[in-house]
Scaffold this motif. Structure first.
Motif, mmCIF file in Angstrom:
data_model
loop_
_atom_site.group_PDB
_atom_site.id
_atom_site.type_symbol
_atom_site.label_atom_id
_atom_site.label_comp_id
_atom_site.label_asym_id
_atom_site.label_seq_id
_atom_site.Cartn_x
_atom_site.Cartn_y
_atom_site.Cartn_z
ATOM 1 N N THR A 9 0.845 -1.196 0.000
ATOM 2 C CA THR A 9 0.000 0.000 0.000
ATOM 3 C C THR A 9 0.879 1.244 0.000
ATOM 4 N N TYR A 10 0.420 2.251 -0.738
ATOM 5 C CA TYR A 10 1.218 3.467 -0.942
ATOM 6 C C TYR A 10 0.308 4.697 -0.875
ATOM 7 N N GLN A 11 0.903 5.805 -0.458
ATOM 8 C CA GLN A 11 0.233 7.094 -0.458
ATOM 9 C C GLN A 11 1.089 8.113 -1.205
ATOM 10 N N TRP A 12 0.418 9.165 -1.699
ATOM 11 C CA TRP A 12 1.155 10.288 -2.267
ATOM 12 C C TRP A 12 1.661 11.181 -1.145
ATOM 13 N N TYR A 13 2.382 12.219 -1.522
ATOM 14 C CA TYR A 13 3.006 13.128 -0.554
ATOM 15 C C TYR A 13 1.987 13.737 0.403
ATOM 16 N N ASP A 14 0.778 14.023 -0.116
ATOM 17 C CA ASP A 14 -0.240 14.672 0.710
ATOM 18 C C ASP A 14 -1.064 13.685 1.528
ATOM 19 N N GLY A 15 -0.718 12.385 1.477
ATOM 20 C CA GLY A 15 -1.404 11.386 2.277
ATOM 21 C C GLY A 15 -2.562 10.690 1.585
ATOM 22 N N THR A 16 -2.911 11.117 0.371
ATOM 23 C CA THR A 16 -3.999 10.451 -0.347
ATOM 24 C C THR A 16 -3.497 9.121 -0.923
ATOM 25 N N PRO A 17 -4.367 8.105 -0.967
ATOM 26 C CA PRO A 17 -3.932 6.811 -1.489
ATOM 27 C C PRO A 17 -3.699 6.859 -2.995
ATOM 28 N N VAL A 18 -2.813 6.011 -3.446
ATOM 29 C CA VAL A 18 -2.554 5.895 -4.882
ATOM 30 C C VAL A 18 -3.775 5.312 -5.571
ATOM 31 N N SER A 19 -4.209 5.953 -6.633
ATOM 32 C CA SER A 19 -5.405 5.502 -7.347
ATOM 33 C C SER A 19 -5.157 4.161 -8.024
ATOM 34 N N ALA A 20 -6.100 3.254 -7.875
ATOM 35 C CA ALA A 20 -5.966 1.920 -8.468
ATOM 36 C C ALA A 20 -5.893 1.982 -9.988
ATOM 37 N N SER A 21 -6.470 3.032 -10.590
ATOM 38 C CA SER A 21 -6.496 3.127 -12.051
ATOM 39 C C SER A 21 -5.126 3.404 -12.656
ATOM 40 N N LEU A 22 -4.152 3.832 -11.835
ATOM 41 C CA LEU A 22 -2.822 4.172 -12.355
ATOM 42 C C LEU A 22 -1.885 2.967 -12.425
ATOM 43 N N TRP A 23 -2.223 1.898 -11.723
ATOM 44 C CA TRP A 23 -1.321 0.749 -11.656
ATOM 45 C C TRP A 23 -1.318 -0.043 -12.959
ATOM 46 N N CYS A 24 -0.161 -0.577 -13.308
ATOM 47 C CA CYS A 24 -0.106 -1.607 -14.347
ATOM 48 C C CYS A 24 -0.841 -2.850 -13.831
ATOM 49 N N PRO A 25 -1.286 -3.733 -14.737
ATOM 50 C CA PRO A 25 -1.993 -4.944 -14.293
ATOM 51 C C PRO A 25 -1.184 -5.750 -13.272
ATOM 52 N N TYR A 26 -1.873 -6.259 -12.274
ATOM 53 C CA TYR A 26 -1.307 -7.119 -11.227
ATOM 54 C C TYR A 26 -0.335 -6.390 -10.298
ATOM 55 N N GLN A 27 -0.295 -5.059 -10.375
ATOM 56 C CA GLN A 27 0.571 -4.286 -9.495
ATOM 57 C C GLN A 27 -0.267 -3.572 -8.433
ATOM 58 N N PRO A 28 0.318 -3.301 -7.262
ATOM 59 C CA PRO A 28 1.682 -3.647 -6.833
ATOM 60 C C PRO A 28 1.779 -5.120 -6.439
ATOM 61 N N MET A 29 2.956 -5.691 -6.653
ATOM 62 C CA MET A 29 3.099 -7.128 -6.419
ATOM 63 C C MET A 29 4.340 -7.456 -5.596
ATOM 64 N N ASP A 30 5.436 -6.710 -5.798
ATOM 65 C CA ASP A 30 6.706 -7.096 -5.190
ATOM 66 C C ASP A 30 6.926 -6.517 -3.796
ATOM 67 N N ASP A 31 6.049 -5.596 -3.361
ATOM 68 C CA ASP A 31 6.162 -5.009 -2.024
ATOM 69 C C ASP A 31 7.548 -4.400 -1.805
ATOM 70 N N SER A 32 8.055 -3.694 -2.830
ATOM 71 C CA SER A 32 9.418 -3.172 -2.768
ATOM 72 C C SER A 32 9.525 -1.879 -1.978
ATOM 73 N N GLY A 33 8.429 -1.125 -1.909
ATOM 74 C CA GLY A 33 8.456 0.158 -1.221
ATOM 75 C C GLY A 33 8.838 1.325 -2.101
ATOM 76 N N CYS A 34 9.123 1.079 -3.388
ATOM 77 C CA CYS A 34 9.524 2.139 -4.309
ATOM 78 C C CYS A 34 8.661 2.066 -5.571
ATOM 79 N N LEU A 35 8.271 3.232 -6.073
ATOM 80 C CA LEU A 35 7.396 3.290 -7.244
ATOM 81 C C LEU A 35 8.070 4.008 -8.405
ATOM 82 N N GLY A 36 7.693 3.581 -9.608
ATOM 83 C CA GLY A 36 8.116 4.256 -10.822
ATOM 84 C C GLY A 36 6.992 4.242 -11.832
ATOM 85 N N VAL A 37 7.090 5.117 -12.821
ATOM 86 C CA VAL A 37 6.201 5.067 -13.984
ATOM 87 C C VAL A 37 6.979 4.387 -15.096
ATOM 88 N N ASP A 38 6.397 3.347 -15.666
ATOM 89 C CA ASP A 38 7.022 2.581 -16.741
ATOM 90 C C ASP A 38 6.134 2.635 -17.971
#
Length: 235
Positions: free
Chosen positions: A180-209
């Motif tokens: 689970t991730y939040q943006w800087y202002d504390g709002t949750p990351v929108s599910a519509s922005l994720w690639c399919p089946y993501q997040p999956m690796d629980d890495s703690g770091c996000l990128g746009v690919d």
């Protein structure tokens, strides 16, 4: 420190940025500051200039752009003394041209030689040309008194990625545990922005690919390996 320019003053301030090893300049005309665009330092662009002048200085080139209502950007070449005026913004680097310096009118809070002004976002943005790890990118932004850009405004991120011709970027987020991730202002990351089946690796770091081929053809957010080296934006 940079002094305030009076209406009739023309001031040329030349500094040396030790970290970047590149000169930065400010041309002041009244309340307007013409500052170098670091992303385009030593670069050529594909667009044709609206007007060109020979045997100019950086100051006289700035004056020509200042008195031309449509001018948004000017190029001065320190070797050839050629001055080019441009009516638009958002130009991309297409080649290397020794001696080229592009200047843009920026607000006072944009730092010369570091920031680029984006009036459509009303933001001074640091665009990294170097590649950093996720933590390194975050630390670099914080060292400049900024924060690494997140993807709350996804279209803004896509616009900037297209500008620098990259398909991978770090974006800021707060890892709150268990994929689970939040943006800087504390709002949750929108599910519509994720690639399919993501997040999956629980890495703690996000990128746009944007180059994940068949499994995410439209591009999106991906939980990435934190040591991956990518560019980033600071705001």
């Amino acid at each position: 420190m940079i002094g305030m320019c009076t209406v009739r003053e023309i001031c040329l301030i030349k500094e040396w940025k030790i970290l970047a090893q590149t000169p930065s300049f400010i041309e002041c005309f009244g309340s307007h500051n013409w500052k170098i665009v670091p992303r385009l330092l030593g670069s050529g662009i594909g667009e044709a200039a609206s007007r060109s002048f020979l045997d100019y200085t950086a100051s006289s080139c700035a004056m020509q752009c200042q008195i031309s209502p449509s001018c948004q950007l000017f190029r001065f070449n320190a070797h050839s003394s050629v001055c080019d005026l441009y009516d638009g913004r958002g130009y991309k680097e297409v080649s290397n041209v020794q001696g080229n310096q592009f200047y843009q009118r920026m607000p006072d809070d944009c730092v010369s030689g570091r920031d680029e002004w984006f009036p459509e976002f009303q933001a001074c943005i640091l665009i990294s040309k170097e590649l950093y790890s996720y933590d390194g990118a975050k630390t670099r932004c914080e060292s400049e008194g900024k924060v690494m850009m997140g993807a709350e405004d996804y279209q803004k991120v896509l616009h900037l990625m297209d500008l620098i011709n990259t398909q991978y970027i770090h974006v800021y987020s707060r890892y709150t545990g268990s994929n689970t991730y939040q943006w800087y202002d504390g709002t949750p990351v929108s599910a519509s922005l994720w690639c399919p089946y993501q997040p999956m690796d629980d890495s703690g770091c996000l990128g746009v690919d944007l180059a994940l081929m068949n499994w995410c053809p439209a591009g999106g957010l991906d939980d990435i390996i934190c040591t991956d080296l990518r560019q980033f934006f600071c705001v």
